[in-house]
Structure formats: structure tokens, C-alpha cells
Design a protein around this motif. Sequence first.
Motif, PDB file in Angstrom:
ATOM      1  N   PRO A   7      -4.196 -19.034  -3.077  1.00  9.06           N
ATOM      2  CA  PRO A   7      -3.092 -18.629  -3.518  1.00  9.06           C
ATOM      3  C   PRO A   7      -2.458 -18.868  -4.697  1.00  9.06           C
ATOM      4  N   GLU A   8      -2.819 -19.908  -5.266  1.00  8.26           N
ATOM      5  CA  GLU A   8      -2.175 -20.389  -6.505  1.00  8.26           C
ATOM      6  C   GLU A   8      -2.776 -19.763  -7.707  1.00  8.26           C
ATOM      7  N   LEU A   9      -3.871 -18.992  -7.395  1.00  9.50           N
ATOM      8  CA  LEU A   9      -4.355 -18.021  -8.559  1.00  9.50           C
ATOM      9  C   LEU A   9      -3.900 -16.694  -8.461  1.00  9.50           C
ATOM     10  N   LEU A  10      -3.313 -16.292  -7.206  1.00  9.66           N
ATOM     11  CA  LEU A  10      -2.752 -14.806  -7.119  1.00  9.66           C
ATOM     12  C   LEU A  10      -1.736 -14.690  -8.267  1.00  9.66           C
ATOM     13  N   PRO A  11      -1.545 -13.638  -8.793  1.00 10.87           N
ATOM     14  CA  PRO A  11      -0.503 -13.188 -10.017  1.00 10.87           C
ATOM     15  C   PRO A  11       0.818 -13.574  -9.513  1.00 10.87           C
ATOM     16  N   GLU A  12       1.699 -14.010 -10.479  1.00 12.47           N
ATOM     17  CA  GLU A  12       3.244 -14.243 -10.038  1.00 12.47           C
ATOM     18  C   GLU A  12       3.809 -13.155  -9.966  1.00 12.47           C
ATOM     19  N   GLY A  13       5.061 -13.265  -9.635  1.00 15.50           N
ATOM     20  CA  GLY A  13       6.169 -12.427  -9.448  1.00 15.50           C
ATOM     21  C   GLY A  13       6.073 -11.139  -8.200  1.00 15.50           C
ATOM     22  N   LYS A  14       5.217 -11.539  -7.147  1.00 16.14           N
ATOM     23  CA  LYS A  14       4.953 -10.916  -5.999  1.00 16.14           C
ATOM     24  C   LYS A  14       4.736 -11.608  -4.877  1.00 16.14           C
ATOM     25  N   ASN A  15       4.962 -11.265  -3.841  1.00 15.90           N
ATOM     26  CA  ASN A  15       4.967 -11.924  -2.438  1.00 15.90           C
ATOM     27  C   ASN A  15       3.736 -11.334  -1.852  1.00 15.90           C
ATOM     28  N   TRP A  16       2.665 -12.220  -1.773  1.00 10.84           N
ATOM     29  CA  TRP A  16       1.168 -11.789  -1.368  1.00 10.84           C
ATOM     30  C   TRP A  16       1.186 -11.879   0.259  1.00 10.84           C
ATOM     31  N   LEU A  17       0.843 -11.029   0.725  1.00 11.94           N
ATOM     32  CA  LEU A  17       0.169 -11.035   2.304  1.00 11.94           C
ATOM     33  C   LEU A  17      -1.109 -10.877   2.449  1.00 11.94           C
ATOM     34  N   ASN A  18      -1.730 -11.844   2.750  1.00 11.11           N
ATOM     35  CA  ASN A  18      -3.252 -11.695   2.686  1.00 11.11           C
ATOM     36  C   ASN A  18      -3.946 -11.195   4.195  1.00 11.11           C
ATOM     37  N   GLN A  19      -4.358 -10.223   4.377  1.00 11.47           N
ATOM     38  CA  GLN A  19      -4.933  -9.589   5.518  1.00 11.47           C
ATOM     39  C   GLN A  19      -6.418  -9.601   5.444  1.00 11.47           C
ATOM     40  N   GLY A  20      -6.938 -10.553   5.005  1.00  7.46           N
ATOM     41  CA  GLY A  20      -8.483 -10.712   4.950  1.00  7.46           C
ATOM     42  C   GLY A  20      -9.104 -11.329   6.140  1.00  7.46           C
ATOM     43  N   ILE A  21     -10.184 -10.981   6.584  1.00  7.84           N
ATOM     44  CA  ILE A  21     -10.951 -11.544   7.653  1.00  7.84           C
ATOM     45  C   ILE A  21     -12.560 -11.749   7.246  1.00  7.84           C
ATOM     46  N   SER A  22     -12.801 -12.970   7.396  1.00  8.38           N
ATOM     47  CA  SER A  22     -14.439 -13.132   6.867  1.00  8.38           C
ATOM     48  C   SER A  22     -15.375 -12.356   7.693  1.00  8.38           C
ATOM     49  N   GLY A  23     -16.203 -11.754   6.934  1.00  9.85           N
ATOM     50  CA  GLY A  23     -17.391 -10.862   7.889  1.00  9.85           C
ATOM     51  C   GLY A  23     -16.836  -9.593   8.216  1.00  9.85           C
ATOM     52  N   GLU A  24     -15.466  -9.174   7.544  1.00  8.24           N
ATOM     53  CA  GLU A  24     -15.005  -7.947   8.049  1.00  8.24           C
ATOM     54  C   GLU A  24     -15.620  -6.542   7.553  1.00  8.24           C
ATOM     55  N   THR A  25     -15.719  -5.555   8.318  1.00 11.15           N
ATOM     56  CA  THR A  25     -16.484  -4.223   7.923  1.00 11.15           C
ATOM     57  C   THR A  25     -15.334  -3.121   7.456  1.00 11.15           C
ATOM     58  N   SER A  26     -15.688  -2.041   7.056  1.00 16.33           N
ATOM     59  CA  SER A  26     -14.811  -1.040   6.757  1.00 16.33           C
ATOM     60  C   SER A  26     -14.347  -0.408   8.244  1.00 16.33           C
ATOM     61  N   ASN A  27     -15.057  -0.297   9.164  1.00 13.04           N
ATOM     62  CA  ASN A  27     -14.700   0.204  10.624  1.00 13.04           C
ATOM     63  C   ASN A  27     -13.548  -0.781  11.190  1.00 13.04           C
ATOM     64  N   GLY A  28     -13.890  -2.100  10.873  1.00 13.07           N
ATOM     65  CA  GLY A  28     -13.147  -3.098  11.425  1.00 13.07           C
ATOM     66  C   GLY A  28     -11.825  -3.050  10.819  1.00 13.07           C
ATOM     67  N   LEU A  29     -11.710  -2.910   9.467  1.00 16.80           N
ATOM     68  CA  LEU A  29     -10.453  -2.982   8.913  1.00 16.80           C
ATOM     69  C   LEU A  29      -9.606  -1.565   9.118  1.00 16.80           C
ATOM     70  N   LEU A  30     -10.186  -0.558   9.315  1.00 13.94           N
ATOM     71  CA  LEU A  30      -9.579   0.774   9.655  1.00 13.94           C
ATOM     72  C   LEU A  30      -9.030   0.651  11.065  1.00 13.94           C
ATOM     73  N   LYS A  31      -9.589  -0.040  11.903  1.00 14.83           N
ATOM     74  CA  LYS A  31      -9.071  -0.359  13.221  1.00 14.83           C
ATOM     75  C   LYS A  31      -7.741  -1.179  13.383  1.00 14.83           C
ATOM     76  N   ARG A  32      -7.603  -2.139  12.360  1.00  5.92           N
ATOM     77  CA  ARG A  32      -6.439  -3.049  12.217  1.00  5.92           C
ATOM     78  C   ARG A  32      -5.664  -2.869  11.353  1.00  5.92           C
ATOM     79  N   LEU A  33      -5.590  -1.730  10.614  1.00  7.86           N
ATOM     80  CA  LEU A  33      -4.537  -1.366   9.670  1.00  7.86           C
ATOM     81  C   LEU A  33      -3.156  -1.388  10.313  1.00  7.86           C
ATOM     82  N   LYS A  34      -2.937  -0.969  11.483  1.00  6.23           N
ATOM     83  CA  LYS A  34      -1.760  -0.887  12.348  1.00  6.23           C
ATOM     84  C   LYS A  34      -0.906  -2.191  12.431  1.00  6.23           C
ATOM     85  N   ILE A  35      -1.894  -3.156  12.010  1.00  8.53           N
ATOM     86  CA  ILE A  35      -1.103  -4.518  12.079  1.00  8.53           C
ATOM     87  C   ILE A  35       0.057  -4.683  11.288  1.00  8.53           C
TER      88      ILE A  35
END
Length: 283
Positions: free
Chosen positions: A106-134
Amino acid sequence: MSTSFKTFPIWAFFSLLTNGILMLAVILLIWQQQKLTAFFGIATSPESISLNNSPQIATSDLGRRHQLTYQEWVDILKQEAKVAADQRTSHLTILAGDSLSLWFPPELLPEGKNWLNQGISGETSNGLLKRLKIFDRTQPEVIFVMIGINDLIRGVSNEEILDNQRQIINYLRKTHPTAQIVVQSILPHAAEETTWKGRDKLLAVTNSRIRELNQRLQSISTKKDVKFLDLYPLFTDKQGNLRREFTTDGLHLSPEGYMVWRSALQIYSEIELKSQPQRPSGK
């Protein structure tokens, strides 16, 4: 000669120009950082982000996130997205992807923005597609997407990965019509120098295949009228593999690697996103 020039896509010219400027700027920033490090005696170590340690994340009560089940992980991301939506967080920027996004300090993310991290370890493109509605109810200004390396490791075909990417882009454009959608290239791996536990499966995926996939992904992004950030050349050595100083195990990034990514996000946001706002679209 003249025929070739006329058929050269104008978008490709601007893409090459933007990424050329980006690459030069990142190199200069890295060089400047190295000079400051040498002068002040400041050092960063890959051990500070270790695969054996808890992920570096912004939420204080999620230190053991890497021990959760996939569904527990999704539930936590859903809660974080709900908070961002309920609070109508301004200047919201979303990172959507796998462990590379998840472990972005988090301390390395560019400043001036509020960051929402929606990453999951081991995630695939199909898995991400299914949870975009979150994060449907959030109102992000920018959404950065990086996904695909775990698909390759699991033996998923290029066509399936690209089809999932198309669906991801379509969904995000429809759900967040005013947001800038930025598809990021898949990063290379360190080839024979890889020490990651899944080394054999990773080595079965050549970096030349990743480059080819990135080229097709860039073409899809252009046709879909979303941005494409080509990070790949910023991370490669002379052999086209992930540079040793940018990784902890040949796949995941070191603090130095995240500094390069941070610089790329910062510069790209300044020279590309601000100058060329994305047109709203429901397609």
C-alpha cells in the motif's frame, strides 16, 4: 514502402509512442532512485515481501489473508468494496487481479488516489470474471486489470484466456461506463532462474507465448476502446526474462519490482489517462 506506411494503424503508432515515453521515464526514475539509495544508504530487500510472510495489505485485521479459503477471501473483498461504495469514496482506483496485485505494498501505490485492492492469490481470468459483481456499487475513476498468468500455469488455452478477458472488459465497461478501464499486460517469468514452488509448470509456459498473448490482448483492448498498459518490456532482461532484481522467486515481485510498477502506474496516469479520458459506453 508507402503502402506499408498507409496501412500502419494509427492506434498502434500512438501506443508505441506512449509506451516508449513510459519506458524511458521509468528507466530514468529507476536510475534516480538508485542514485538516491546509494547517496543516503537506503536499501530495500526482497525478503521484506516474502511468500512465507503475511501479504502487505491496507486492512489491519487481514494479516492471515493467505490462509483463507477462496470463498472467505471473496467475502472479505466484498466487504471492503461495500465500505468503498457506502462511503462513496472519491478518486477511487481499483486493482483487480491475482497475487501480483494483492501483494502490491500500500505504501508504494501512487498517491492522490484511494486504492481498493481486489486481488486474490492464485486467481484466474474465469475466477475474476465471476466475481466482478463484488464491486458493482463502487464508483471508480480507474480500474487496473492484470490477470492470466495462473491460467497459463494451469494449462488454459490462449483462446479461453482471451475470451475471458473480452468478457471482463465488456462487463466493466457496461457496469462502470465512466471509469477508465486499463488492461495491463501479463508479466514475464525468470525462466531457469525461477525458484517458485510450481517451477516446472511455470517453465512449461514460455515467455514468447506470454509476449504473443500480450500482443493479442492489446489488439482486443484497442478494439474494445479501453486502455492497454504494456508493462512487459519494463521487467525484462536481455534474454526477455523477468529481471532477477525485480522478483523474489521468478514469478512474484520484489520491492524493486513494485517500484517499477508504481512508476509505470504513476506516469501512465499522468500522460495517458488525464490526456485521453475514456468515452462512456455500454457496449
